[in-house]
Design an enzyme around this catalytic site. Structure first.
Site, PDB file in Angstrom:
ATOM      1  N   ARG A  83     -61.454 -49.417  50.197  1.00  0.00           N
ATOM      2  CA  ARG A  83     -60.286 -49.463  49.320  1.00  0.00           C
ATOM      3  C   ARG A  83     -59.524 -48.150  49.477  1.00  0.00           C
ATOM      4  O   ARG A  83     -60.020 -47.195  50.066  1.00  0.00           O
ATOM      5  CB  ARG A  83     -60.719 -49.654  47.879  1.00  0.00           C
ATOM      6  CG  ARG A  83     -61.387 -50.975  47.588  1.00  0.00           C
ATOM      7  CD  ARG A  83     -62.060 -50.985  46.225  1.00  0.00           C
ATOM      8  NE  ARG A  83     -61.087 -50.775  45.153  1.00  0.00           N
ATOM      9  CZ  ARG A  83     -61.408 -50.348  43.938  1.00  0.00           C
ATOM     10  NH1 ARG A  83     -62.656 -50.044  43.638  1.00  0.00           N
ATOM     11  NH2 ARG A  83     -60.475 -50.208  43.019  1.00  0.00           N
ATOM     12  N   SER A  96     -58.240 -46.113  46.958  1.00  0.00           N
ATOM     13  CA  SER A  96     -58.230 -45.143  45.864  1.00  0.00           C
ATOM     14  C   SER A  96     -58.792 -43.813  46.352  1.00  0.00           C
ATOM     15  O   SER A  96     -59.550 -43.764  47.332  1.00  0.00           O
ATOM     16  CB  SER A  96     -59.068 -45.651  44.690  1.00  0.00           C
ATOM     17  OG  SER A  96     -60.444 -45.588  45.003  1.00  0.00           O
ATOM     18  N   LYS A 118     -72.145 -49.994  42.149  1.00  0.00           N
ATOM     19  CA  LYS A 118     -72.055 -50.615  40.823  1.00  0.00           C
ATOM     20  C   LYS A 118     -70.965 -51.680  40.773  1.00  0.00           C
ATOM     21  O   LYS A 118     -70.940 -52.496  39.851  1.00  0.00           O
ATOM     22  CB  LYS A 118     -71.840 -49.559  39.739  1.00  0.00           C
ATOM     23  CG  LYS A 118     -70.491 -48.902  39.692  1.00  0.00           C
ATOM     24  CD  LYS A 118     -70.467 -47.828  38.603  1.00  0.00           C
ATOM     25  CE  LYS A 118     -69.123 -47.141  38.484  1.00  0.00           C
ATOM     26  NZ  LYS A 118     -68.049 -47.995  37.992  1.00  0.00           N
ATOM     27  N   ASP A 119     -70.075 -51.713  41.781  1.00  0.00           N
ATOM     28  CA  ASP A 119     -69.037 -52.742  41.855  1.00  0.00           C
ATOM     29  C   ASP A 119     -69.467 -53.952  42.666  1.00  0.00           C
ATOM     30  O   ASP A 119     -68.720 -54.927  42.762  1.00  0.00           O
ATOM     31  CB  ASP A 119     -67.762 -52.169  42.493  1.00  0.00           C
ATOM     32  CG  ASP A 119     -67.086 -51.132  41.633  1.00  0.00           C
ATOM     33  OD1 ASP A 119     -67.284 -51.171  40.406  1.00  0.00           O
ATOM     34  OD2 ASP A 119     -66.364 -50.281  42.191  1.00  0.00           O
ATOM     35  N   SER A 134     -65.273 -51.198  30.785  1.00  0.00           N
ATOM     36  CA  SER A 134     -66.668 -51.578  31.024  1.00  0.00           C
ATOM     37  C   SER A 134     -67.261 -52.246  29.797  1.00  0.00           C
ATOM     38  O   SER A 134     -67.340 -51.650  28.720  1.00  0.00           O
ATOM     39  CB  SER A 134     -67.483 -50.330  31.383  1.00  0.00           C
ATOM     40  OG  SER A 134     -68.865 -50.560  31.238  1.00  0.00           O
ATOM     41  N   ARG A 148     -70.337 -52.861  29.356  1.00  0.00           N
ATOM     42  CA  ARG A 148     -71.547 -52.096  29.028  1.00  0.00           C
ATOM     43  C   ARG A 148     -71.212 -50.881  28.162  1.00  0.00           C
ATOM     44  O   ARG A 148     -71.808 -50.683  27.097  1.00  0.00           O
ATOM     45  CB  ARG A 148     -72.234 -51.631  30.323  1.00  0.00           C
ATOM     46  CG  ARG A 148     -73.346 -50.610  30.086  1.00  0.00           C
ATOM     47  CD  ARG A 148     -73.827 -49.996  31.392  1.00  0.00           C
ATOM     48  NE  ARG A 148     -72.804 -49.231  32.076  1.00  0.00           N
ATOM     49  CZ  ARG A 148     -72.533 -47.947  31.859  1.00  0.00           C
ATOM     50  NH1 ARG A 148     -73.191 -47.267  30.942  1.00  0.00           N
ATOM     51  NH2 ARG A 148     -71.591 -47.318  32.559  1.00  0.00           N
ATOM     52  N   ARG A 149     -70.268 -50.064  28.621  1.00  0.00           N
ATOM     53  CA  ARG A 149     -69.939 -48.848  27.869  1.00  0.00           C
ATOM     54  C   ARG A 149     -69.411 -49.180  26.477  1.00  0.00           C
ATOM     55  O   ARG A 149     -69.752 -48.525  25.491  1.00  0.00           O
ATOM     56  CB  ARG A 149     -68.914 -48.018  28.644  1.00  0.00           C
ATOM     57  CG  ARG A 149     -69.481 -47.319  29.877  1.00  0.00           C
ATOM     58  CD  ARG A 149     -68.372 -46.695  30.696  1.00  0.00           C
ATOM     59  NE  ARG A 149     -68.888 -45.925  31.832  1.00  0.00           N
ATOM     60  CZ  ARG A 149     -68.210 -45.712  32.955  1.00  0.00           C
ATOM     61  NH1 ARG A 149     -66.990 -46.224  33.092  1.00  0.00           N
ATOM     62  NH2 ARG A 149     -68.730 -44.992  33.929  1.00  0.00           N
ATOM     63  N   ARG A 198     -58.127 -49.408  32.053  1.00  0.00           N
ATOM     64  CA  ARG A 198     -58.510 -49.515  33.469  1.00  0.00           C
ATOM     65  C   ARG A 198     -57.754 -48.506  34.308  1.00  0.00           C
ATOM     66  O   ARG A 198     -56.801 -47.888  33.872  1.00  0.00           O
ATOM     67  CB  ARG A 198     -58.231 -50.930  33.991  1.00  0.00           C
ATOM     68  CG  ARG A 198     -59.139 -52.004  33.410  1.00  0.00           C
ATOM     69  CD  ARG A 198     -59.007 -53.293  34.210  1.00  0.00           C
ATOM     70  NE  ARG A 198     -59.393 -53.096  35.590  1.00  0.00           N
ATOM     71  CZ  ARG A 198     -58.753 -53.615  36.639  1.00  0.00           C
ATOM     72  NH1 ARG A 198     -57.685 -54.349  36.466  1.00  0.00           N
ATOM     73  NH2 ARG A 198     -59.189 -53.398  37.848  1.00  0.00           N
ATOM     74  N   GLY A 199     -58.213 -48.389  35.582  1.00  0.00           N
ATOM     75  CA  GLY A 199     -57.530 -47.525  36.534  1.00  0.00           C
ATOM     76  C   GLY A 199     -58.456 -46.478  37.133  1.00  0.00           C
ATOM     77  O   GLY A 199     -59.572 -46.266  36.663  1.00  0.00           O
ATOM     78  N   ASN A 200     -57.992 -45.811  38.206  1.00  0.00           N
ATOM     79  CA  ASN A 200     -58.789 -44.750  38.812  1.00  0.00           C
ATOM     80  C   ASN A 200     -58.729 -43.493  37.938  1.00  0.00           C
ATOM     81  O   ASN A 200     -58.115 -43.479  36.873  1.00  0.00           O
ATOM     82  CB  ASN A 200     -58.346 -44.481  40.252  1.00  0.00           C
ATOM     83  CG  ASN A 200     -56.886 -44.043  40.343  1.00  0.00           C
ATOM     84  OD1 ASN A 200     -56.347 -43.406  39.433  1.00  0.00           O
ATOM     85  ND2 ASN A 200     -56.241 -44.362  41.452  1.00  0.00           N
ATOM     86  N   VAL A 201     -59.376 -42.427  38.387  1.00  0.00           N
ATOM     87  CA  VAL A 201     -59.468 -41.208  37.579  1.00  0.00           C
ATOM     88  C   VAL A 201     -58.083 -40.703  37.188  1.00  0.00           C
ATOM     89  O   VAL A 201     -57.810 -40.380  36.020  1.00  0.00           O
ATOM     90  CB  VAL A 201     -60.237 -40.111  38.343  1.00  0.00           C
ATOM     91  CG1 VAL A 201     -60.268 -38.828  37.521  1.00  0.00           C
ATOM     92  CG2 VAL A 201     -61.651 -40.571  38.648  1.00  0.00           C
ATOM     93  N   GLN A 202     -57.192 -40.649  38.174  1.00  0.00           N
ATOM     94  CA  GLN A 202     -55.855 -40.106  37.923  1.00  0.00           C
ATOM     95  C   GLN A 202     -55.090 -40.968  36.919  1.00  0.00           C
ATOM     96  O   GLN A 202     -54.422 -40.449  36.014  1.00  0.00           O
ATOM     97  CB  GLN A 202     -55.093 -39.998  39.247  1.00  0.00           C
ATOM     98  CG  GLN A 202     -55.660 -38.965  40.213  1.00  0.00           C
ATOM     99  CD  GLN A 202     -56.926 -39.411  40.954  1.00  0.00           C
ATOM    100  OE1 GLN A 202     -57.333 -40.568  40.876  1.00  0.00           O
ATOM    101  NE2 GLN A 202     -57.550 -38.494  41.665  1.00  0.00           N
ATOM    102  N   THR A 203     -55.190 -42.286  37.060  1.00  0.00           N
ATOM    103  CA  THR A 203     -54.510 -43.202  36.143  1.00  0.00           C
ATOM    104  C   THR A 203     -55.048 -43.054  34.727  1.00  0.00           C
ATOM    105  O   THR A 203     -54.291 -43.015  33.751  1.00  0.00           O
ATOM    106  CB  THR A 203     -54.684 -44.654  36.627  1.00  0.00           C
ATOM    107  OG1 THR A 203     -54.130 -44.794  37.933  1.00  0.00           O
ATOM    108  CG2 THR A 203     -53.987 -45.628  35.687  1.00  0.00           C
ATOM    109  N   ARG A 204     -56.357 -42.943  34.605  1.00  0.00           N
ATOM    110  CA  ARG A 204     -56.953 -42.839  33.270  1.00  0.00           C
ATOM    111  C   ARG A 204     -56.593 -41.511  32.598  1.00  0.00           C
ATOM    112  O   ARG A 204     -56.360 -41.467  31.389  1.00  0.00           O
ATOM    113  CB  ARG A 204     -58.469 -43.015  33.360  1.00  0.00           C
ATOM    114  CG  ARG A 204     -58.863 -44.415  33.815  1.00  0.00           C
ATOM    115  CD  ARG A 204     -60.340 -44.656  33.685  1.00  0.00           C
ATOM    116  NE  ARG A 204     -60.770 -45.751  34.547  1.00  0.00           N
ATOM    117  CZ  ARG A 204     -61.907 -46.391  34.422  1.00  0.00           C
ATOM    118  NH1 ARG A 204     -62.742 -46.059  33.466  1.00  0.00           N
ATOM    119  NH2 ARG A 204     -62.235 -47.361  35.250  1.00  0.00           N
ATOM    120  N   CYS A 249     -70.197 -60.035  35.721  1.00  0.00           N
ATOM    121  CA  CYS A 249     -69.782 -58.887  34.905  1.00  0.00           C
ATOM    122  C   CYS A 249     -69.441 -59.358  33.499  1.00  0.00           C
ATOM    123  O   CYS A 249     -68.652 -58.742  32.798  1.00  0.00           O
ATOM    124  CB  CYS A 249     -68.589 -58.174  35.540  1.00  0.00           C
ATOM    125  SG  CYS A 249     -67.128 -59.198  35.675  1.00  0.00           S
TER     126      CYS A 249
END
Length: 318
Positions: free
Chosen positions: A17, A19, A95-96, A141, A143-144, A161-167, A254
């Site tokens: 991917r 990201s 984990k994905d 998540s 779970r979280r 949702r989103g990658n680190v930068q988006t979050r 999931c």
């Protein structure tokens, strides 16, 4: 068979991917292969493949993963590219990964596992315990969210949702007061300082296979099999075998909040597992140990016993 190594003129194609974290994992894989076989980096080509899970509209809308296709959203297009021959291997966050691979593909190479913990991330608060009643925790998540609601019922969980930068941008915009990220991802991105703290597994048991990178290949590709065997980490494989057997026997989708962590000490494997109601109202947990070679059987047995404890009404939300 003589191993025909890749070269700049005929590189091994590594699918990933796009990201920042996915690329960091692909670069780590390339670096390990390059060092092991004494090859230049350009003997390997990084091929970025956009997956359905990378759709910016879905990320912006903070739709729950289970509502838009599950874990396969992050793998389908990559696996199709491998089956077609467009790429030779694929690098994944384990984990994905669904517990089963498509026919013709196999997943039998893991890199050494990183930090398994969840990271607490906030621009306002130092720890989860500092957050006041009604404060918003953003997470996609199941779970979280379930673990949070079970242990900290005074907090409110929102989809995020989103990658680190988006979050981090969403935190800055006030969408939530805090979130969780995987410590492994932050470490691989050189962003460990983003975490206010790491959540001990006793406080938040991580996702099955969290912190592990898996490398998928075509089942009949002998060259890829031989090259990947040279960078394979056996201890990570032993831990993931138990965790993923536990996950598969419980519910490989999931749609259920599940946590699991296997750890090794000498010849012993310790496996901890949890299954929760999504609203955090109930949790079933087990903590067992066995000989390392019996880890898969332990994972299955533990899942079976937890399902018996849960009973049919436990899964009434499905």
């Amino acid at each position: 068979m003589t191993l025909t190594l890749p070269s700049p003129a005929s590189p091994l194609k590594i699918g990933t991917r796009g990201s920042p974290l996915a690329l960091a994992q692909a670069y780590e894989t390339r670096a390990r292969l390059s060092a092991t076989f004494d090859l230049p980096e350009d003997a390997f080509e990084i091929v970025v493949i956009k997956t359905t899970g990378d759709n910016r509209a879905l990320i912006a809308a903070d739709k729950p993963l289970k509502d838009i296709g599950g874990k396969g959203l992050f793998t389908k297009e990559i696996e199709e590219a491998m089956l077609s021959g467009a790429i030779d291997i694929a690098v994944h966050s384990m984990k994905d990964m669904p517990v089963a691979q498509p026919e013709g593909l196999c997943l039998d190479c893991y890199l050494p596992r990183e930090d398994v913990r969840d990271a607490f991330v906030s621009l306002k608060y130092e720890t989860l315990q500092d957050m006041p009643e009604g404060a918003l925790i953003g997470s996609s998540s199941l779970r979280r969210r379930a673990q949070l609601l079970h242990r900290f019922p005074h907090l409110t969980a929102v989809e995020f949702r989103g990658n680190v930068q988006t979050r981090m941008q969403k935190l800055g915009d006030g969408v939530a007061d805090a979130t969780f990220l995987a410590m492994a991802g932050l470490n691989r991105l050189g962003m460990a300082d983003v975490a206010r703290s790491g959540m001990a597994p006793d406080d938040m048991l991580p996702a099955v296979a969290q912190g592990a990178i898996g490398i998928e290949r075509r089942s009949d590709d002998d060259r890829a099999a031989e090259m990947l065997a040279a960078i394979h980490d056996v201890e990570t494989a032993q831990r993931l075998a138990a965790e993923r057997a536990f996950l598969e026997a419980l519910d490989g989708s999931c749609e259920t909040p599940i946590a699991g962590l296997a750890e090794l000490s000498g010849g012993t494997l310790r496996l901890r597992g949890e299954v929760l109601r999504p609203d955090g109202s109930e949790v079933i947990a087990e903590d067992r140990s066995c000989a390392i070679e019996d880890g898969v059987e332990l994972g299955r047995d533990m899942a079976r016993d937890m399902l018996q404890q849960a009973g049919p009404n436990f899964f009434s939300w499905r």
